[in-house]
Design an enzyme around this catalytic site. Structure first.
Site, PDB file in Angstrom:
ATOM      1  CG  LEU A  18      -4.320   6.918   4.413  1.00  0.00           C
ATOM      2  CD1 LEU A  18      -3.328   6.397   5.457  1.00  0.00           C
ATOM      3  CD2 LEU A  18      -4.160   6.136   3.124  1.00  0.00           C
ATOM      4  CB  SER A  60      -7.683   3.468   3.055  1.00  0.00           C
ATOM      5  OG  SER A  60      -6.923   2.795   4.053  1.00  0.00           O
ATOM      6  CE  LYS A 102      -3.838   1.841   2.824  1.00  0.00           C
ATOM      7  NZ  LYS A 102      -4.638   1.562   4.047  1.00  0.00           N
ATOM      8  CB  ILE A 160      -7.296   2.957  11.204  1.00  0.00           C
ATOM      9  CG1 ILE A 160      -7.354   3.629  12.589  1.00  0.00           C
ATOM     10  CG2 ILE A 160      -8.132   3.738  10.191  1.00  0.00           C
ATOM     11  CD1 ILE A 160      -6.762   5.023  12.627  1.00  0.00           C
ATOM     12  N   GLY A 161      -9.999   1.027  10.497  1.00  0.00           N
ATOM     13  CA  GLY A 161     -11.441   0.913  10.672  1.00  0.00           C
ATOM     14  C   GLY A 161     -12.065  -0.096   9.724  1.00  0.00           C
ATOM     15  N   GLY A 162     -11.193  -0.935   9.128  1.00  0.00           N
ATOM     16  CA  GLY A 162     -11.680  -1.933   8.178  1.00  0.00           C
ATOM     17  C   GLY A 162     -10.919  -1.916   6.867  1.00  0.00           C
ATOM     18  CB  SER A 163      -8.154   0.239   5.733  1.00  0.00           C
ATOM     19  OG  SER A 163      -8.849   1.432   5.983  1.00  0.00           O
TER      20      SER A 163
END
Length: 583
Positions: A181, A207, A132, A228-231
């Protein structure tokens, strides 16, 4: 800087990227009406039979075995994946950095090492690995979706890149991300929008959406994203691949670029993404065996644990497991394809002799509100500061019209979860920053919720019949399959586990089938406005061919067990599919 200036910087950088694609590796653009482009890499004629054999090999360990035995050279494997990655890019716009010569030079050194020493350099010898566009590599730009970071050349390798070199891997491309992001979508004003290879009108998520699209097209055997939240889980679920979200401090993040730096209550974690479940273990074990805590001070000194992988705390290998199913989180109901995927998985596990019980939701609205406030504590100042360096607009939406951004667009406050319109908007970035005391109070609330959730999990021991609490939770990745661009508005099915810091995986189950996934009649009432909007969005034709992935969630710092239980679930699902022809 004027809008002309930042737009010219972005356009010039995109042209520079396009110039790196060799003329002989270019393919015709697919017709606009062709939505599914997953068969083009095999059919375009660019890849030789040998290169197709290499890149169509799903199991990373088979690739590593052939590299280690000299059956395939590192140079030919790297070149094959470079070509396929560039094909994937021309189909989905998934890449940022392309460094062909650098990757092939690295591969040649590995071949020479094997020939001279009669052994591999490390457990990932010769394996191409995509990254990434956060992971700094010395001598290359790390743009991360910001115009102001064009030309920002790294003077160091991120810790994970250093370790990849030590393990014998070949970093070979970097992949696209959204500006800031903080989106479940992948679009920025430098490199543009990444599309889903199964249906280009749909998003591959974010992201780490560039990684998802690349891996799904077999342009990389192993990708590394962040979450950080599902990326890593959202792109995996939306593109039909596998991913692991480890807990904070398990794998090294040191030296990578990021946003929200200094925000340490809900932090980002790196995770592997691949077309085969076995790659998750191969990557995690190799990195942990390299003692990453010697490169990153935040990594726990916790080596790979074979006993945990053998499920010693879950009854042992071959024991009956008990899974809890969270089909509906009480905030947004899943659409028909997601419910069917859950039903398939429950049937498969039950047929395999495992127990399944319902998960009882607890504190989900409080958890959601607390996580939103923590991650927006600076009121968006960090995003605005970076964008102000060139005057590029801070994107307020991922809808297709964002591709013609207006730099004079007013700064809109982000409404609360229950009131926001059904298009994803930047997380609370228009609200004012909060005080240190207010942030500390949120941290205190977070700790209280984590304790209550832990106790809630422990109390399931009275319902499992195994003498243990539930071994893992099964739930959707999102309330929908991969949605149209700009409509991935809900990340709570994933961010809940970041808040609680639970290890989890995402894995593919099925794809949308218009003959099976018929629209539901309207319910008597909706939870909220977004629940209603998600319901109204569903049309099997709109979601044509969209992959549907699910999550398996374990507890804090038990990545080994989570990988093992996912392997069990995937095996059960494959057996079930073999018995039931219509999946």
């Amino acid at each position: 800087m004027s809008s002309t200036d930042w737009q010219e910087i972005a356009s010039e950088r995109k042209r520079k990227q396009e110039d790196l694609i060799p003329l002989e590796w270019r393919i015709p653009s697919p017709p606009d009406g062709l939505l599914d482009v997953t068969l083009i890499p095999q059919a375009c004629g660019l890849l030789t039979a040998r290169e197709l054999e290499i890149t169509d090999t799903i199991d990373v360990n088979v690739i590593l075995s052939k590299l280690g035995n000299g059956i395939w050279s590192a140079v030919e494997v790297t070149k094959a994946f470079l070509k396929r990655a560039i094909i994937a890019h021309q189909l989905t716009n998934c890449l940022t950095e392309i460094f062909i010569e650098r990757a092939l030079e690295r591969a040649l050194k590995l071949d020479q090492f094997l020939k001279k020493n009669g052994r591999t350099m490390g457990p990932l010898h010769g394996l191409p690995v995509s990254l990434k566009d956060q992971f700094c590599m010395e001598g290359l730009e790390t743009i991360m979706g910001y115009v102001s970071w064009v030309g920002k050349v790294s003077d160091h390798d991120a810790a994970i890149v250093e370790i990849l070199y030590e393990l014998g891997a070949v970093p070979f491309v970097r992949t696209n991300v959204p500006q800031t992001l903080m989106w479940g979508e992948t679009f920025n004003t430098v490199f543009g929008r990444t599309t889903n290879p199964f249906n280009r009108k749909l998003t591959p998520g974010g992201s780490s959406g560039g990684e998802g699209a690349l891996v799904a097209l077999r342009g990389s055997p192993l990708g590394i994203g962040t979450d950080i939240g599902g990326s890593v889980r959202i792109p995996a679920g939306f593109t039909g691949i596998y991913s692991l979200r480890p807990c904070y401090g398990r794998l090294p993040y040191e030296g990578a670029a990021n946003v929200l730096e200094g925000q340490e209550a809900i932090t980002s974690a790196i995770g592997p993404m691949a077309s085969d479940i076995s790659a998750l273990k191969t990557f995690a074990k190799a990195v942990l065996d390299a003692k990453p805590w010697n490169k990153d001070p935040l990594v726990l000194r916790k080596p790979w644990n074979d006993k945990e992988y053998a499920l010693t705390e879950h009854g042992g290998e071959g024991a009956q497991l008990c899974f809890a199913v969270m089909l509906d989180n009480g905030l947004v109901r899943p659409q028909p394809p997601v419910r069917r995927a859950m039903s398939m998985l429950v049937s498969a596990l039950t047929d395999a002799g495992h127990k399944v019980i319902d998960w009882e939701n607890k504190l989900h609205l409080e958890l959601h509100a607390t996580s939103e406030h923590i991650m927006s504590a600076d009121g968006g100042e960090g995003y605005r500061t970076v964008c102000s360096l060139t005057g590029e607009p801070l994107l307020q939406t991922m809808m297709p019209h964002a591709e013609q951004p207006d730099p004079n667009h007013p700064w809109h406050a982000h409404p609360t979860f229950l009131d926001e319109p059904f298009t994803m908007t930047l997380r609370n970035a228009g609200k004012g920053a909060i005080s240190a005391y207010e942030l500390w109070e949120l941290h205190k609330k977070k700790a209280e919720i984590r304790k209550q959730y832990l106790d809630h999990w422990e109390r399931t021991k009275t319902r499992t019949g195994t003498g243990r609490p539930v071994d893992a939770i099964l739930c959707p990745v999102a309330p929908y399959p991969a949605p149209p661009h700009g409509h991935n508005s809900n990340d709570f099915y994933t961010v809940i586990w970041n808040f609680l810091d639970y290890a989890c995986t995402a894995f593919p189950v099925t794809k949308v089938d218009s003959s099976l996934d018929l629209p539901d009649p309207p319910p008597d009432s909706f939870y909220n406005q977004e629940d209603e909007a998600v319901f109204k969005l569903y049309d099997p034709e709109v979601f044509f061919n969209a992959p549907v992935g699910l999550q398996l969630v374990g507890r804090t710092q038990e990545e080994e067990a989570v990988i093992a239980m996912t392997e069990i679930a995937v095996s059960a699902l494959e057996t079930w599919k073999g018995v039931h022809s219509k999946s």
